[in-house]
Scaffold this motif. Structure first.
Motif, short mmCIF file in Angstrom:
data_model
loop_
_atom_site.label_atom_id
_atom_site.label_comp_id
_atom_site.label_asym_id
_atom_site.label_seq_id
_atom_site.Cartn_x
_atom_site.Cartn_y
_atom_site.Cartn_z
N PHE A 193 -14.96 6.62 -10.50
CA PHE A 193 -14.86 5.18 -10.26
C PHE A 193 -13.72 4.56 -11.06
O PHE A 193 -13.30 5.08 -12.10
N VAL A 194 -13.25 3.43 -10.56
CA VAL A 194 -12.15 2.69 -11.17
C VAL A 194 -12.56 1.23 -11.28
O VAL A 194 -12.97 0.62 -10.29
N ALA A 248 -0.22 -0.74 -3.15
CA ALA A 248 -0.11 0.71 -2.97
C ALA A 248 -1.09 1.45 -3.87
O ALA A 248 -1.70 2.45 -3.46
N ALA A 249 -1.26 0.98 -5.10
CA ALA A 249 -2.17 1.63 -6.04
C ALA A 249 -3.61 1.57 -5.55
O ALA A 249 -4.34 2.58 -5.59
N LEU A 250 -4.04 0.41 -5.08
CA LEU A 250 -5.41 0.28 -4.60
C LEU A 250 -5.61 1.10 -3.33
O LEU A 250 -6.68 1.69 -3.12
N GLY A 251 -4.58 1.16 -2.49
CA GLY A 251 -4.67 1.99 -1.30
C GLY A 251 -4.81 3.46 -1.65
O GLY A 251 -5.61 4.19 -1.04
N LEU A 252 -4.07 3.92 -2.66
CA LEU A 252 -4.17 5.31 -3.09
C LEU A 252 -5.55 5.60 -3.67
O LEU A 252 -6.13 6.66 -3.40
N GLU A 278 -8.06 8.40 -2.09
CA GLU A 278 -8.53 9.55 -2.85
C GLU A 278 -10.06 9.64 -2.87
O GLU A 278 -10.62 10.60 -3.40
N GLY A 279 -10.74 8.64 -2.30
CA GLY A 279 -12.19 8.66 -2.26
C GLY A 279 -12.84 8.13 -3.52
O GLY A 279 -14.05 8.31 -3.72
N TYR A 280 -12.06 7.47 -4.37
CA TYR A 280 -12.61 6.90 -5.59
C TYR A 280 -13.25 5.55 -5.28
O TYR A 280 -12.85 4.84 -4.33
N LEU A 285 -4.76 8.82 -13.18
CA LEU A 285 -6.10 8.92 -12.60
C LEU A 285 -6.68 10.33 -12.74
O LEU A 285 -7.90 10.50 -12.74
N SER A 286 -5.81 11.31 -12.88
CA SER A 286 -6.30 12.69 -13.02
C SER A 286 -6.94 12.93 -14.38
O SER A 286 -7.76 13.85 -14.53
#
Length: 379
Positions: free
Chosen positions: A94-95, A63-67, A71-73, A333-334
């Motif tokens: 980027f992550v 779910a985290a990777l999907g989010l 989000e376009g990251y 992430l914000s």
């Protein structure tokens, strides 16, 4: 989850409910973030499980990777993260994903999820775990307290006793003893936990064999698409608690051992535990002198432009078992939690990482509490 963790979770929910995790990005979000993970495995532990804070479920990772993608990251390798940090061009947020210690479940449960999302990742390996010679002392402590109805230890700073008959008593005893031992010399910590393990019949080698990847798997993993291997010292010590030659040996020989075993250059390093009491200015200099391209701490924060000049003291943000939900992930992430921690100061976390621990990682207790606000696991 204790009161501090509940307060953090409530703050994350408020950020989500008010939309603050979205409208704050323009001023709070850095150029990117390096995420710290440890275990990824199905949720199984209940009751007394103090190290479960190191666990993510495969479903939450998915779910985290999907989010992150939604989000376009950009999900990038650690090499790409460093290149973007050094580039004057501004691009998308980027992550980068990093996993500490070298656990079996990273291959069994995390890798399939990472591959599904096309996510590069770095595995920081401690050769002593692959050799079965280093110790997962935090697991030894958990297993010993689980088995014993009472603790009675003679320590240099006084006797430690505790009833450990119920899960609540075990939780309380673990927290008290863990932080008391963490404050002192590592030799005392290891000796005290060895004593408890012997009393409880806990086999330290069996714990490492159960949880950590062997060399044959690491050799097969190295060089696989999207996978990078980094160094995490030889035996996982808190480097700042040791003399300079011991620290240098742990750093340099972890790199040379991994390169010899895997046949690949080892470019990145992660400080064990990674807080100011474990890695400071001396350790940053030693890792830089060893020729690593970068090194990561566990000090929480986003990557900002100034980090290009502090590549061996990079912050990370912990994804952990305490906060496995969308509200927490969006908040982290914000960048807003870290902006608030710094009270909006422009210097951000790079200045904290560069200045704390100037004397071999020493810090005040107040600083220690301040940096633990985000509940980043430090094992």
């Amino acid at each position: 989850m204790n009161g501090r963790h509940r307060a953090i979770a409530a703050a994350f929910r408020i950020m989500a409910a008010t939309g603050a995790d979205r409208w704050s990005r323009g001023f709070a979000q850095g150029r990117g973030v390096i995420l710290t993970l440890h275990h990824v495995r199905p949720a199984e532990r209940h009751g007394f499980a103090p190290n479960a804070l190191l666990d993510l479920t495969p479903n939450f990772l998915d779910a985290a990777l999907g989010l992150i993608r939604a989000e376009g990251y950009d999900l990038v390798s650690l090499d790409d993260a460093i290149a973007r940090l050094q580039s004057p061009k501004r691009g998308r947020f980027f992550v980068a994903l990093t996993f500490d210690d070298g656990y079996r479940d990273n291959v069994e449960h995390a890798w399939p999820v990472l591959a599904k999302h096309g996510a590069p990742w770095t595995l920081f390996v401690t050769p002593g775990f692959a050799d079965r010679t280093a110790r997962l002392w935090w697991l030894e402590l958990e297993e010993a307290i689980r088995a014993l109805p009472r603790l009675d230890l003679v320590l240099p700073d006084g006797r430690f006793t505790a009833r450990t008959e119920t899960d609540a008593e075990k939780d309380h005893a673990f927290s008290r003893l863990y932080w008391r031992l963490r404050k002192g010399p590592e030799a005392i910590l290891l000796s005290a936990i060895s004593d408890l393990a012997r009393q409880a019949g806990v086999d330290p080698v069996a714990l490492v064999e159960r949880d950590c990847l062997p060399w044959e798997t690491l050799r097969a993993l190295s060089g696989a698409p999207g996978v990078s291997i980094g160094a995490h010292t030889l035996t996982h010590p808190m480097l700042a608690k040791h003399d300079i030659e011991a620290a240098r040996r742990e750093i340099v020989e972890s790199q040379s051992r991994l390169e010899a075993e895997l046949g690949l250059p080892i470019r990145h390093f992660a400080y064990p535990v990674g807080d100011p009491g474990s890695a400071g200015a001396r350790e940053f200099a030693l890792v830089r002198e060893a020729g690593f391209a970068s090194a990561v701490t566990t000090r929480p924060g986003h990557l900002v432009a100034e980090h290009a000049d502090h590549l061996h003291a990079l912050p990370r943000v912990s994804l952990n078992g305490l906060h496995q939900n969308e509200a927490a992930l969006r908040a982290l992430l914000s960048g807003l939690p870290f902006w608030l921690r710094n009270r909006g100061r422009a210097e951000q976390s790079w200045r904290i990482a560069s200045t704390l621990g100037q004397a071999g990682g020493e810090q005040s207790e107040a600083s220690s509490r301040h940096l633990r606000w985000a509940a980043a696991p430090q094992r």
